[in-house]
Design a protein around this motif. Structure first.
Motif, PDB file in Angstrom:
ATOM      1  N   GLN A 119      41.447  -8.526  -3.357  1.00 41.83           N
ATOM      2  CA  GLN A 119      41.779  -9.773  -4.026  1.00 41.83           C
ATOM      3  C   GLN A 119      40.921  -9.919  -5.282  1.00 41.83           C
ATOM      4  OE1 GLN A 119      44.230 -12.090  -3.239  1.00 41.83           O
ATOM      5  NE2 GLN A 119      44.837 -10.409  -1.866  1.00 41.83           N
ATOM      6  N   ALA A 120      41.569 -10.245  -6.380  1.00 43.23           N
ATOM      7  CA  ALA A 120      40.878 -10.455  -7.651  1.00 43.23           C
ATOM      8  C   ALA A 120      41.086 -11.897  -8.100  1.00 43.23           C
ATOM      9  CB  ALA A 120      41.422  -9.500  -8.717  1.00 43.23           C
ATOM     10  N   LEU A 121      40.049 -12.468  -8.653  1.00 42.77           N
ATOM     11  CA  LEU A 121      40.117 -13.828  -9.178  1.00 42.77           C
ATOM     12  C   LEU A 121      40.043 -13.768 -10.691  1.00 42.77           C
ATOM     13  CD1 LEU A 121      40.066 -16.929  -8.703  1.00 42.77           C
ATOM     14  CD2 LEU A 121      37.561 -16.762  -8.627  1.00 42.77           C
ATOM     15  N   HIS A 122      41.028 -14.376 -11.358  1.00 38.69           N
ATOM     16  CA  HIS A 122      41.050 -14.429 -12.810  1.00 38.69           C
ATOM     17  C   HIS A 122      40.495 -15.764 -13.278  1.00 38.69           C
ATOM     18  CE1 HIS A 122      44.432 -11.174 -13.323  1.00 38.69           C
ATOM     19  NE2 HIS A 122      43.355 -10.727 -12.699  1.00 38.69           N
ATOM     20  N   LEU A 123      39.554 -15.671 -14.223  1.00 35.46           N
ATOM     21  CA  LEU A 123      38.901 -16.850 -14.786  1.00 35.46           C
ATOM     22  C   LEU A 123      38.977 -16.803 -16.302  1.00 35.46           C
ATOM     23  CD1 LEU A 123      35.582 -16.595 -12.704  1.00 35.46           C
ATOM     24  CD2 LEU A 123      37.504 -18.119 -12.201  1.00 35.46           C
ATOM     25  N   ARG A 124      38.916 -17.979 -16.918  1.00 31.38           N
ATOM     26  CA  ARG A 124      38.746 -18.032 -18.370  1.00 31.38           C
ATOM     27  C   ARG A 124      37.294 -18.359 -18.647  1.00 31.38           C
ATOM     28  NH1 ARG A 124      41.764 -17.466 -22.216  1.00 31.38           N
ATOM     29  NH2 ARG A 124      43.652 -17.662 -20.977  1.00 31.38           N
ATOM     30  N   GLU A 125      36.647 -17.480 -19.424  1.00 29.36           N
ATOM     31  CA  GLU A 125      35.239 -17.659 -19.777  1.00 29.36           C
ATOM     32  C   GLU A 125      35.153 -18.139 -21.219  1.00 29.36           C
ATOM     33  OE1 GLU A 125      31.787 -14.981 -18.428  1.00 29.36           O
ATOM     34  OE2 GLU A 125      32.362 -14.163 -20.392  1.00 29.36           O
ATOM     35  N   HIS A 126      34.495 -19.264 -21.416  1.00 37.61           N
ATOM     36  CA  HIS A 126      34.324 -19.823 -22.765  1.00 37.61           C
ATOM     37  C   HIS A 126      32.830 -19.827 -23.067  1.00 37.61           C
ATOM     38  CE1 HIS A 126      35.475 -22.268 -26.256  1.00 37.61           C
ATOM     39  NE2 HIS A 126      34.322 -22.888 -26.064  1.00 37.61           N
ATOM     40  N   SER A 127      32.415 -18.945 -23.990  1.00 39.32           N
ATOM     41  CA  SER A 127      31.010 -18.792 -24.345  1.00 39.32           C
ATOM     42  C   SER A 127      30.857 -18.989 -25.847  1.00 39.32           C
ATOM     43  CB  SER A 127      30.504 -17.407 -23.931  1.00 39.32           C
ATOM     44  OG  SER A 127      29.184 -17.194 -24.352  1.00 39.32           O
ATOM     45  N   GLY A 128      30.343 -20.151 -26.243  1.00 42.16           N
ATOM     46  CA  GLY A 128      30.274 -20.451 -27.671  1.00 42.16           C
ATOM     47  C   GLY A 128      31.661 -20.549 -28.252  1.00 42.16           C
ATOM     48  N   THR A 129      31.939 -19.778 -29.302  1.00 43.92           N
ATOM     49  CA  THR A 129      33.275 -19.774 -29.909  1.00 43.92           C
ATOM     50  C   THR A 129      34.191 -18.727 -29.275  1.00 43.92           C
ATOM     51  OG1 THR A 129      32.527 -18.233 -31.629  1.00 43.92           O
ATOM     52  CG2 THR A 129      32.363 -20.602 -32.114  1.00 43.92           C
ATOM     53  N   ALA A 130      33.657 -17.918 -28.358  1.00 42.47           N
ATOM     54  CA  ALA A 130      34.459 -16.863 -27.725  1.00 42.47           C
ATOM     55  C   ALA A 130      35.140 -17.410 -26.480  1.00 42.47           C
ATOM     56  CB  ALA A 130      33.565 -15.681 -27.360  1.00 42.47           C
ATOM     57  N   ASP A 131      36.413 -17.020 -26.307  1.00 45.74           N
ATOM     58  CA  ASP A 131      37.210 -17.522 -25.193  1.00 45.74           C
ATOM     59  C   ASP A 131      38.157 -16.408 -24.760  1.00 45.74           C
ATOM     60  OD1 ASP A 131      38.240 -20.243 -23.814  1.00 45.74           O
ATOM     61  OD2 ASP A 131      39.961 -18.997 -24.340  1.00 45.74           O
TER      62      ASP A 131
END
Length: 232
Positions: free
Chosen positions: A136-148
């Motif tokens: 099982q894999a979990l997909h996340l959105r990572e927002h670091s500073g201006t990077a997304d």
């Protein structure tokens, strides 16, 4: 030089000149990079071939790491190809931290200069990993500073989920794979000096399901990596 060899070169000088110019173009201007592993899932898949802009950051002497001029500065979130500082292998990862940044991972969560990235759950997927089978894999959105961008974690896998803190040296970059629990990256080989950067990956040229029936993934052909990173 034997007469026959001279004649062969003279007869094929146009083709030989083309090969020379093509070689210079590929080593100094633009290149392509096949994706052989799942370390950049869910954004890059095995069987993708990406276009690499070798002039994104530096103009280099062909076939060397010698920079003649800087053309741009690598940014956090860029997907780049580079030579591994460990053994020279060509790799492709995402820039997670810039020169002077202090970076750490705490339970999969990225912290840059003490500030934790923001996360949004996208959904679940299945990844096959030999010899473990389907995970099982979990997909996340990572927002670091201006990077997304999207990342993937594999809760069932033993992985380096805690790392650092380390401060990135001048003219170096810290690289992480988007598939955080299945990536050999700066957690293993350290930071990457700028002179080892080859270029910025910008677009998928072609794609085929090399782990299945080799069918072309027509929907991925021509997609920019920005489009891929923001897909749901």
């Amino acid at each position: 030089m034997p007469f026959q060899l001279k004649e062969s070169i003279r007869a094929n000088k146009g083709f030989l000149a083309f090969l020379l110019l093509f070689g210079i173009f590929r080593t100094a201007v633009a290149d392509w990079n096949p994706i052989p592993s799942g370390s950049m899932r869910p954004n890059l898949l095995e069987g993708d071939v990406v276009f690499v802009n070798r002039l994104a950051y530096d103009v280099k002497v062909p076939l060397t790491d010698i920079s003649l001029a800087h053309t741009g500065d690598p940014q956090r979130g860029d997907v780049v190809t580079f030579s591994s500082p460990e053994d020279g292998t060509r790799l492709i990862k995402r820039i997670a931290a810039l020169p002077g940044d202090t970076v750490e991972l705490r339970g999969e969560r990225l912290l840059i200069n003490g500030r934790q990235a923001d996360y949004t759950v996208i959904g679940n997927a299945v990844e096959h990993m030999a010899p473990l089978g389907d995970l099982q894999a979990l997909h996340l959105r990572e927002h670091s500073g201006t990077a997304d961008y999207r990342i993937q974690v594999l809760p069932q896998v033993t992985a380096m989920r805690d790392f650092g803190p380390v401060t990135v040296p001048a003219d170096s970059y810290l690289m992480l794979g988007d598939n955080r629990d299945n990536s050999g990256d700066s957690r293993v080989f350290g930071t990457v000096p700028r002179n080892l950067l080859i270029g910025r990956a910008e677009r998928i040229l072609v794609s085929a399901d090399i782990k299945g029936n080799w069918a072309p993934r027509t929907e991925r052909i021509g997609m920019s990596l920005r489009q891929v990173a923001h897909a749901e």
